[in-house]
Motif scaffolding. Sequence first.
Motif, short mmCIF file in Angstrom:
data_model
loop_
_atom_site.label_atom_id
_atom_site.label_comp_id
_atom_site.label_asym_id
_atom_site.label_seq_id
_atom_site.Cartn_x
_atom_site.Cartn_y
_atom_site.Cartn_z
N GLY A 94 0.84 -1.02 -0.04
CA GLY A 94 -0.05 -0.07 0.21
C GLY A 94 0.96 1.10 -0.02
O GLY A 94 0.21 2.42 -0.30
N ALA A 95 2.24 1.19 0.27
CA ALA A 95 3.01 2.49 0.37
C ALA A 95 4.12 2.16 -0.56
O ALA A 95 5.07 3.32 -0.63
CB ALA A 95 3.53 2.45 1.72
N ALA A 96 4.23 1.07 -1.48
CA ALA A 96 5.32 1.01 -2.33
C ALA A 96 5.31 2.21 -3.26
O ALA A 96 4.37 2.43 -3.94
CB ALA A 96 5.23 -0.53 -3.04
N GLY A 97 6.59 2.69 -3.75
CA GLY A 97 6.89 3.78 -4.45
C GLY A 97 6.41 5.23 -4.16
O GLY A 97 6.66 5.87 -4.78
N ARG A 98 6.00 5.29 -3.02
CA ARG A 98 5.43 6.67 -2.30
C ARG A 98 6.38 7.30 -1.74
O ARG A 98 6.38 8.45 -1.57
CB ARG A 98 4.10 6.36 -1.72
CG ARG A 98 2.98 5.89 -2.47
CD ARG A 98 1.90 5.51 -1.88
NE ARG A 98 1.28 7.06 -1.19
CZ ARG A 98 -0.09 6.64 -0.44
NH1 ARG A 98 -0.82 5.81 -0.24
NH2 ARG A 98 -0.42 7.90 0.04
N ALA A 99 7.36 6.60 -1.19
CA ALA A 99 8.42 7.08 -0.29
C ALA A 99 9.54 7.32 -0.96
O ALA A 99 10.08 6.38 -1.59
CB ALA A 99 8.91 6.30 1.19
#
Length: 162
Positions: A67-72
């Motif tokens: 759900g957070a992959a690629g966002r940080a």
Amino acid sequence: MAPLRFPRHCAAAGLVLVLALSGCTGHPQDRSDAVVQSSATPPVPDAPLTVTDWAVTALDGSPVPAGAAGRARFALAPGGTAGGSLGCNRFSAPVAVEGATVTFGPVTSTRMACEGPAGEVERAMTRLFGAGPLTWKVQGRTLTLTAPDGRTLTAEAGSAAE
């Protein structure tokens, strides 16, 4: 029948030719100075720590949740600042790179409520950035930041930051 006679210079030239050709066996392994060619691909050059867009892929050895992959993502500017996304909120911070360590100053960020995997990644990154001098290492296109207590962040290089 009389033996054939060649002028001396022809005999010398023939001897040189025979000696020269004797070294050309067509087998490089017969020569100790032969160049060995490798079929391995050349190593990937290390991405620069600064001016690279780093996408966070793992925290403490565990992959970033789906759900957070690629966002940080973040980048360190040569002028001593860092900025990007903690997974939910945008951030900026002063940063100092000294040898094999990088130290983040106070993190300033937007204030959206971040829940779920993105919020977990954001909290972990904020704690890591505030943990004091972090040891950094770039291998190829992978950056690893390690806190004094052993916590880690792993990121992959994207394009050069603009």
